[in-house]
Enzyme design. Structure first.
Site, PDB file in Angstrom:
ATOM      1  N   ASP A   1      -3.061   4.526  -2.505  1.00 44.70           N
ATOM      2  CA  ASP A   1      -4.274   4.902  -1.646  1.00 44.70           C
ATOM      3  C   ASP A   1      -4.730   6.375  -2.063  1.00 44.70           C
ATOM      4  O   ASP A   1      -3.994   7.128  -2.500  1.00 44.70           O
ATOM      5  CB  ASP A   1      -3.845   4.951  -0.224  1.00 44.70           C
ATOM      6  CG  ASP A   1      -5.036   5.240   0.608  1.00 44.70           C
ATOM      7  OD1 ASP A   1      -5.901   4.587   0.907  1.00 44.70           O
ATOM      8  OD2 ASP A   1      -4.931   6.465   1.597  1.00 44.70           O
TER       9      ASP A   1
ATOM     10  N   HIS B   1     -10.364  -4.468   2.297  1.00 46.84           N
ATOM     11  CA  HIS B   1     -10.457  -4.205   3.602  1.00 46.84           C
ATOM     12  C   HIS B   1     -11.286  -3.026   3.925  1.00 46.84           C
ATOM     13  O   HIS B   1     -11.731  -2.835   5.180  1.00 46.84           O
ATOM     14  CB  HIS B   1      -8.983  -3.496   3.974  1.00 46.84           C
ATOM     15  CG  HIS B   1      -8.637  -2.267   3.160  1.00 46.84           C
ATOM     16  ND1 HIS B   1      -8.177  -2.386   1.978  1.00 46.84           N
ATOM     17  CD2 HIS B   1      -8.537  -1.132   3.556  1.00 46.84           C
ATOM     18  CE1 HIS B   1      -8.036  -1.367   1.508  1.00 46.84           C
ATOM     19  NE2 HIS B   1      -8.177  -0.218   2.461  1.00 46.84           N
ATOM     20  N   ASP B   2     -11.990  -2.222   2.819  1.00 50.37           N
ATOM     21  CA  ASP B   2     -12.929  -1.311   3.255  1.00 50.37           C
ATOM     22  C   ASP B   2     -14.463  -1.583   3.095  1.00 50.37           C
ATOM     23  O   ASP B   2     -15.121  -0.820   3.182  1.00 50.37           O
ATOM     24  CB  ASP B   2     -12.606   0.046   2.348  1.00 50.37           C
ATOM     25  CG  ASP B   2     -11.555   0.811   2.797  1.00 50.37           C
ATOM     26  OD1 ASP B   2     -11.115   0.647   4.048  1.00 50.37           O
ATOM     27  OD2 ASP B   2     -10.743   1.542   2.077  1.00 50.37           O
TER      28      ASP B   2
ATOM     29  N   GLU C   1      -6.553   3.902  -5.919  1.00 50.91           N
ATOM     30  CA  GLU C   1      -7.815   3.969  -5.406  1.00 50.91           C
ATOM     31  C   GLU C   1      -8.687   5.557  -5.906  1.00 50.91           C
ATOM     32  O   GLU C   1      -7.911   6.356  -5.585  1.00 50.91           O
ATOM     33  CB  GLU C   1      -7.767   4.076  -3.854  1.00 50.91           C
ATOM     34  CG  GLU C   1      -9.226   4.199  -3.196  1.00 50.91           C
ATOM     35  CD  GLU C   1      -9.109   4.338  -1.795  1.00 50.91           C
ATOM     36  OE1 GLU C   1     -10.166   3.865  -0.859  1.00 50.91           O
ATOM     37  OE2 GLU C   1      -7.964   5.073  -1.309  1.00 50.91           O
TER      38      GLU C   1
ATOM     39  N   ASP D   1       0.863  -1.083  -0.215  1.00 56.15           N
ATOM     40  CA  ASP D   1       0.014   0.093   0.030  1.00 56.15           C
ATOM     41  C   ASP D   1       0.880   1.206  -0.028  1.00 56.15           C
ATOM     42  O   ASP D   1       1.760   1.299   0.831  1.00 56.15           O
ATOM     43  CB  ASP D   1      -1.027   0.142   1.098  1.00 56.15           C
ATOM     44  CG  ASP D   1      -2.476  -0.245   0.861  1.00 56.15           C
ATOM     45  OD1 ASP D   1      -2.880   0.978   0.344  1.00 56.15           O
ATOM     46  OD2 ASP D   1      -3.014  -0.971   1.190  1.00 56.15           O
TER      47      ASP D   1
END
Length: 582
Positions: free
Chosen positions: A210, A342-343, A267, A103
């Protein structure tokens, strides 16, 4: 496509397995997952048929936002391990033919990062301009106000007052995550060196990037439009996403990524227009390899309320899939395929049925749907065994995510019992914690997450670990795990599945999701391999026919999640894939 800069586009053949380190595998019995735990399962990961791991943040961090508040880009969060452990992980992945991406969180740092600690000392500090500081505004009555009306991630102002230097700093997320000032050249190029090249030189193969469209803030930081007249702070996505210098910054980064043949997946929130998405991922522009576009995860979610639940139809799901399968046709761009991360809530609970009797069928159904779609395929830990959302019986105190905690707090402040019940219902359906419960390895206490079953994990294990776990499914040829392995092997064998062109069939059907895959650049009349996928998104038996353009009666089944395998009919939550050679 292999341009002169050395890019091989290997990511177009990638099947990526995302690991959330805190909840994956605990090797030292402290209740927290760690890097050595990951290393101990690499043979298992390889056995799935994946060839890339995406490791969520493992950097040193105060963990206000589960590692997305980084205090040191070149150190590892001590409960997870050390730099030596990371070097070992890189070596062990590569020894198994698995690439590793990390990440990349560079819109903001932790407020404990040394850079921010310097920045807030005084207004003349060399690092003052590395973050976004602004003086207060004042109302007609002399009340101190933030510089604008932007809302942060916790339904509060995106600005925090710093008493010592008498200014506000910007944080689009929590107050402990101050935004970096990308317009400062020294700050930006230090990020490239310390957060990107440091890890590429150690052998990492790329990054999930991210919040990739937030770095360039608009000139003057104007107010967001008022979309919620009852709220003091407004959603500013339309103002601060996709700012004026975004593509300049990404092309600077793209030069670095190309040098290492690194993949990137950004993202990309609040970017609905296809032409805008294509600017980020066109291969000729050399910015990002691909992006996560979130229309599919927005289904069932209110646009103005992170957790508020709303209904959605199968037709809406089909149209979202069709839109982001076909948007690359005639371009040099590449899509992503995902349902979980994960979100997000667990896919079985959101898109299918998590009734105990339906979980296995639903897990296979969603696996079958995804393996036939074009793009890089992403699987989240536990998805391959059919993990589900946590039970509705859990109380609000079981949730650990900062957004869920604050959402419930705000509901409690409004007072009514009905408000609290609805808030907990919404959290249960949408909460990020649904994906963050420990992976269920065995039927031992806490799902075998720790070596010592007496160890209590940092977060409660989902109650269904005794029936849904890796060990049990390893022994069951009809399990979700066995189906994933078979489905990924079929995908690898047939390029058409991961690289062909998508055609939706039966758009108006309320229960069946059907699509055809054609070779890239071909027409339905041309000869070649083609596939037909039929998926029953209902609790009733459904009938269908294989379209003539997909081979009709001559098409052969290559994947079947049904119990009886009867051609032309599917039981609840079952699916089937056909391949036809013309």
């Amino acid at each position: 496509m292999t341009p002169q800069d050395g890019r091989t586009f290997w990511f177009r053949d990638a099947v990526v397995y995302q690991i959330w380190p805190a909840s994956y595998k605990d090797s030292n019995n402290d209740g927290i997952g760690d890097i050595q735990g990951i290393i101990s399962t690499l043979d298992y990961v390889a056995s799935l048929g994946v060839n890339t791991i995406w490791l969520s943040p493992m950097y040193d961090s105060p963990q206000i936002d589960m590692g997305y508040d980084i205090s040191d880009y070149q150190a590892v969060y001590p409960p997870y391990g050390t730099l030596s452990d990371m070097d070992e992980l890189i070596r062990e992945c590569h020894a198994r033919g698995i690439k590793l991406i990390l990440d990349l969180v560079i819109n903001h740092t932790s407020d404990q990062h040394a850079w921010f600690q310097e920045s807030k000392k005084d207004k003349t500090n060399p690092k003052r301009d590395w973050y976004i500081w602004r003086p207060a505004k004042y109302s007609a009555t002399g009340e101190r106000r933030p510089p604008n009306n932007w809302r942060g991630a916790l339904n509060q102002s995106a600005w925090t007052w710093e008493e010592h230097t008498q200014e506000y700093y910007l944080h689009l997320f929590t107050p402990q995550q101050p935004d970096l000032n990308w317009a400062n050249d020294e700050c930006r190029h230090t990020l490239y060196r310390d957060a990107i090249e440091f890890w590429l030189k150690r052998g990492v193969n790329g990054f999930r990037v991210d919040t990739v469209n937030l770095y360039s803030k608009p000139e003057g930081l104007p107010d967001a439009p008022i979309t919620d007249p009852n709220a003091e702070w407004q959603n500013g996505d339309s103002v601060f996403c996709n700012g004026p210098r975004m593509h300049e910054y990404l092309q600077e980064m793209g030069t670095i990524f190309a040098r290492y043949d690194a993949m990137t997946v950004g993202e990309l929130p609040s970017t609905p227009r296809v032409e805008d998405v294509l600017r980020y991922i066109s291969a000729s522009r050399n910015e990002l390899s691909q992006v996560f576009q979130f229309d599919i995860s927005a289904l069932g979610r209110s646009p103005d309320d992170f957790y508020a639940r709303s209904d959605f139809s199968l037709q809406q799901l089909k149209e979202v899939v069709e839109r982001w399968q076909r948007f690359i046709e005639g371009t040099d761009a590449w899509p992503t395929v995902f349902l979980e991360n994960h979100d997000l809530p667990r896919a079985i609970s959101k898109y299918a049925s998590d009734r105990p009797e339906d979980i296995t069928a639903s897990g296979k159904l969603l696996a079958l749907m995804q393996v036939g779609l074009t793009g890089t395929l992403y699987i989240y830990q536990g998805q391959e065994i059919g993990m589900t959302n946590v039970p509705r019986s859990w109380g609000h105190d079981e949730y650990k995510d900062v957004i869920a905690i604050n959402y419930y707090r705000d509901a409690a402040a409004r007072g009514s019992k009905e408000t609290l019940v609805k808030a907990l219902d919404d959290i249960n359906f949408h909460a990020r914690d649904n994906a963050r419960t420990p992976v269920q390895w065995t039927s031992a206490p806490h799902g075998g997450f720790s070596e010592d079953p007496a160890t209590t994990p940092w977060m409660r294990t989902n109650d269904n670990y005794t029936s849904i776990n890796v060990a049990a499914q390893e022994q069951d040829k009809s399990s979700v795990l066995a189906f994933y392995r078979h489905a990924l092997a079929v995908r690898k064998k047939h390029d058409l599945l991961g690289k062909g062109e998508f055609r939706l069939v039966g758009r108006e059907h309320e229960k069946l999701f059907m699509y055809i895959k054609l070779p890239q650049g071909s027409s339905e009349e041309e000869k070649g391999e083609r596939a037909f996928v039929v998926l029953n998104f209902s609790s009733e038996m459904q009938t269908y026919t294989v379209p003539e353009e997909a081979g009709g009666e001559e098409a052969n089944v290559v994947l079947d999640s049904s119990v009886d395998g009867k051609r032309g009919s599917l039981g609840p939550w079952e699916g089937r894939m056909y391949i036809y050679h013309t």
